[in-house]
Design an enzyme around this catalytic site. Structure first.
Site, mmCIF file in Angstrom:
data_model
loop_
_atom_site.group_PDB
_atom_site.id
_atom_site.type_symbol
_atom_site.label_atom_id
_atom_site.label_comp_id
_atom_site.label_asym_id
_atom_site.label_seq_id
_atom_site.Cartn_x
_atom_site.Cartn_y
_atom_site.Cartn_z
ATOM 1 N N HIS A 1 0.846 -1.203 0.000
ATOM 2 C CA HIS A 1 0.000 0.000 0.000
ATOM 3 C C HIS A 1 0.878 1.249 0.000
ATOM 4 O O HIS A 1 1.339 1.694 1.050
ATOM 5 C CB HIS A 1 -0.934 -0.021 1.223
ATOM 6 C CG HIS A 1 -2.032 0.995 1.172
ATOM 7 N ND1 HIS A 1 -3.360 0.671 1.378
ATOM 8 C CD2 HIS A 1 -2.028 2.322 0.922
ATOM 9 C CE1 HIS A 1 -4.099 1.754 1.273
ATOM 10 N NE2 HIS A 1 -3.315 2.789 1.008
ATOM 11 N N ASP B 1 1.833 4.027 2.808
ATOM 12 C CA ASP B 1 0.754 4.892 2.324
ATOM 13 C C ASP B 1 1.324 6.041 1.478
ATOM 14 O O ASP B 1 1.329 5.949 0.258
ATOM 15 C CB ASP B 1 -0.099 5.414 3.489
ATOM 16 C CG ASP B 1 -1.533 5.715 3.072
ATOM 17 O OD1 ASP B 1 -1.915 5.361 1.943
ATOM 18 O OD2 ASP B 1 -2.280 6.297 3.888
ATOM 19 N N GLU C 1 -10.801 3.296 7.290
ATOM 20 C CA GLU C 1 -9.885 4.400 7.598
ATOM 21 C C GLU C 1 -10.718 5.607 8.034
ATOM 22 O O GLU C 1 -10.719 5.968 9.195
ATOM 23 C CB GLU C 1 -9.025 4.750 6.368
ATOM 24 C CG GLU C 1 -8.032 5.887 6.638
ATOM 25 C CD GLU C 1 -7.334 6.388 5.382
ATOM 26 O OE1 GLU C 1 -7.835 6.131 4.269
ATOM 27 O OE2 GLU C 1 -6.297 7.070 5.517
ATOM 28 N N ASP D 1 1.512 8.999 -6.214
ATOM 29 C CA ASP D 1 1.443 10.468 -6.118
ATOM 30 C C ASP D 1 1.665 10.954 -4.687
ATOM 31 O O ASP D 1 1.612 12.157 -4.439
ATOM 32 C CB ASP D 1 0.095 10.975 -6.654
ATOM 33 C CG ASP D 1 -1.093 10.245 -6.054
ATOM 34 O OD1 ASP D 1 -0.995 9.026 -5.791
ATOM 35 O OD2 ASP D 1 -2.139 10.885 -5.831
ATOM 36 N N HIS E 1 1.136 4.991 -2.361
ATOM 37 C CA HIS E 1 0.569 5.792 -3.461
ATOM 38 C C HIS E 1 1.687 6.462 -4.257
ATOM 39 O O HIS E 1 2.521 7.163 -3.679
ATOM 40 C CB HIS E 1 -0.369 6.856 -2.901
ATOM 41 C CG HIS E 1 -1.632 6.298 -2.295
ATOM 42 N ND1 HIS E 1 -2.829 6.245 -2.967
ATOM 43 C CD2 HIS E 1 -1.870 5.744 -1.077
ATOM 44 C CE1 HIS E 1 -3.759 5.695 -2.196
ATOM 45 N NE2 HIS E 1 -3.194 5.390 -1.030
HETATM 46 ZN ZN LIG Z 1 -4.066 4.744 0.816
#
Ligand SMILES: [Zn+2]
Length: 365
Positions: free
Chosen positions: A19, A300, A210, A23, A21
């Site tokens: 996990h 993340d 989340e 960006d 990202h």
């Molecule tokens: Zn995420």
């Protein structure tokens, strides 16, 4: 072992990252250079000051400021060259962090402002991943990276993006994800998408648990048939902890997730910033791991949280009492949860991860 020695030691451990990202992981220097190329104004021009701004904005507790951080990264990722560079550097940074297998998620629909098609964005990212993988191998760091194609929940292009993901399954895309505003945009908004993915036997992970609680997780696992849950930390709301006796009583949904060993993609440092957990010591990841959920450890957004896998692991060891065995556990669980085939997972565990852990057998953290 001093904290510095500990961190150097952890840096060498093999890691699996599910996990992360694309960006949310740009190098500050790259952001400055790409912004100059396209005339985009950043909140700071100096890379170090910019890195501070990202961390502070993500830390501020304001969702508006948090989302603003992605406005800047996405603004500079609108050409094939920029996407390729960001993907290449992400692979190199992960390899340098000891990551041997990673999945990079990102939303193609957010990268069309300068005329790229959805298909062109996927091809640009894939080219960057392949360049980064080759460069890392030259440096003696073997890494394998797959793309997770994300649909933004509020944008209602889920079906189109799911079709894009499936169309590229032989070209680097390993799974589908939905991200963005969890509350108010549940999987039931587009049930046909989950049917389409199931009919195509295509792996799915869904951000759930989340910003929203058990109802969101329930929809993700049942309606969305999610193979993994992005975060899933709020599953603890379906578990009654008794501090006095030290027991935990699971509700029906928590049982379901544990019985099926649905992997949870937990991201401690990110969750501190969004207020999901008060501290690393009290983060849900340790309790869920102790209860034998399929726990994986993730970053993340490395830029916004100024983190890395080494950093996440070091903090868990320092602040939550984790051992090298705990780090091995979450790494092996992540490898068995990767969106690759069973024989490839076995090879990742048996041929890559376990031998490197055995080399350091006896090492004490
Ligand atoms: Zn995420």
């Amino acid at each position: 072992m001093t904290p510095t020695e500990l961190e150097a030691h952890i840096a060498e451990l093999p890691k699996v990252l599910l996990h992360d990202h694309l960006d949310g992981g740009l190098r500050p220097q790259t952001l400055v250079e790409l912004a100059a190329d396209v005339g985009h104004t950043l909140p700071a021009e100096d890379p170090e000051a910019l890195a501070d701004w990202f961390e502070e904005s993500a830390d501020s507790g304001s969702l508006v400021r948090y989302l603003e951080t992605f406005e800047h990264t996405i603004a500079v990722m609108q050409t094939a060259d920029a996407l390729r560079r960001v993907a290449r550097e992400a692979v190199l940074d992960l390899a340098a962090d000891g990551v041997v297998y990673a999945e990079q998620r990102w939303a193609p629909e957010q990268h069309l402002r300068r005329g790229l098609t959805l298909q062109q964005t996927v091809e640009a990212v894939q080219a960057g991943i392949e360049e980064g993988t080759a460069l890392a191998a030259e440096q003696g760091r073997d890494i394998r990276v797959g793309q997770l194609v994300t649909a933004m929940r509020h944008a209602d292009r889920w079906q189109e993006i799911a079709e894009l993901a499936v169309a590229n399954r032989e070209a680097g895309v390993v799974g589908f994800d939905i991200a963005g505003a969890e509350d108010g945009f549940p999987p039931s908004r587009h049930p046909e998408v989950w049917r389409y993915l199931a009919e195509n036997d295509f792996p799915t992970t869904i951000h759930a648990g989340e910003a929203a609680g058990t109802d969101s997780i329930r929809e993700a696992v049942h309606l969305g048939q999610a193979d993994r849950l992005g975060h899933g930390a709020r599953l603890v709301e379906d578990i009654a902890f008794d501090a006095g006796s030290g027991t935990a009583t699971l509700g029906r949904l928590a049982h379901w997730v544990r019985d099926h060993q649905i992997p949870l993609e937990l991201c401690p440092c990110s969750n501190l910033q969004t207020g999901l957990a008060p501290s690393i010591r009290e983060h849900q990841i340790t309790r869920l791991k102790e209860l034998d959920f399929a726990v994986t450890l993730n970053t993340d957004n490395r830029l916004m949280s100024r983190t890395s896998m080494t950093h996440e692991m070091t903090r868990l060891v320092h602040e939550a009492g984790w051992t090298v065995d705990d780090l091995a556990d979450v790494t092996i669980t992540a490898a068995w949860s990767a969106f690759i085939h069973h024989d490839e997972r076995r090879s990742l565990v048996d041929d890559v991860i376990l031998p490197r852990y055995q080399q350091i057998e006896g090492a004490r953290l």
